[in-house]
Design a protein around this motif. Structure first.
Motif, mmCIF file in Angstrom:
data_model
loop_
_atom_site.group_PDB
_atom_site.id
_atom_site.type_symbol
_atom_site.label_atom_id
_atom_site.label_comp_id
_atom_site.label_asym_id
_atom_site.label_seq_id
_atom_site.Cartn_x
_atom_site.Cartn_y
_atom_site.Cartn_z
ATOM 1 N N THR A 52 -58.325 60.984 50.636
ATOM 2 C CA THR A 52 -58.073 59.566 50.924
ATOM 3 C C THR A 52 -58.970 59.094 52.051
ATOM 4 O O THR A 52 -59.560 58.007 51.989
ATOM 5 C CB THR A 52 -56.594 59.337 51.288
ATOM 6 N N TYR A 78 -55.417 48.780 49.560
ATOM 7 C CA TYR A 78 -53.967 48.748 49.454
ATOM 8 C C TYR A 78 -53.422 50.159 49.629
ATOM 9 O O TYR A 78 -53.924 51.101 49.006
ATOM 10 C CB TYR A 78 -53.522 48.233 48.081
ATOM 11 N N ILE A 79 -52.404 50.296 50.449
ATOM 12 C CA ILE A 79 -51.702 51.566 50.569
ATOM 13 C C ILE A 79 -50.545 51.485 49.590
ATOM 14 O O ILE A 79 -49.636 50.685 49.735
ATOM 15 C CB ILE A 79 -51.201 51.802 52.000
ATOM 16 N N GLU A 80 -50.607 52.311 48.544
ATOM 17 C CA GLU A 80 -49.604 52.254 47.500
ATOM 18 C C GLU A 80 -48.467 53.225 47.727
ATOM 19 O O GLU A 80 -47.370 53.029 47.191
ATOM 20 C CB GLU A 80 -50.266 52.523 46.156
ATOM 21 N N ASP A 81 -48.703 54.262 48.484
ATOM 22 C CA ASP A 81 -47.674 55.274 48.686
ATOM 23 C C ASP A 81 -47.917 55.964 50.015
ATOM 24 O O ASP A 81 -49.071 56.199 50.382
ATOM 25 C CB ASP A 81 -47.734 56.297 47.530
ATOM 26 N N ILE A 82 -46.854 56.256 50.705
ATOM 27 C CA ILE A 82 -46.970 56.947 51.979
ATOM 28 C C ILE A 82 -45.727 57.797 52.176
ATOM 29 O O ILE A 82 -44.628 57.422 51.763
ATOM 30 C CB ILE A 82 -47.161 55.958 53.151
ATOM 31 N N GLU A 83 -45.902 58.956 52.742
ATOM 32 C CA GLU A 83 -44.786 59.830 53.058
ATOM 33 C C GLU A 83 -44.840 60.130 54.539
ATOM 34 O O GLU A 83 -45.880 60.539 55.058
ATOM 35 C CB GLU A 83 -44.870 61.128 52.258
#
Length: 87
Positions: A52, A78-83
């Motif tokens: 990324t 765009y940040i589509e997913d984050i943990e």
């Protein structure tokens, strides 16, 4: 701390200036981050996802208006997913 040094993968937030309510998040990618002010709010570090970071580095950038800082992305990201892990 005052001696904090920004390095690749650090996620932080800065303030748009005194008496403003604006701020922006940023991800440190390159060596130029050594000049960043250590008073920025450190939110965390990317510990998994080097691919990324590499993709972010490929996005062309321009100089921000009124600045010498070459960090304005010329493509929308765009940040589509984050943990988030604590600990």
């Amino acid at each position: 701390p005052a001696d904090f040094e920004f390095e690749r993968g650090v996620v932080a937030m800065d303030n748009r200036g005194r008496n403003t309510s604006g701020s922006r998040f940023f991800v440190v990618l390159g060596e130029d981050a050594a000049i960043l002010n250590p008073s920025f709010n450190i939110l965390g570090r990317i510990v998994d996802g080097d691919e990324t970071l590499q993709r972010l580095e490929e996005i062309p950038t321009a100089t921000r208006p009124g600045s010498r800082e070459v960090s304005l992305p010329l493509e929308t990201v765009y940040i589509e997913d984050i943990e988030i892990e604590v600990g």
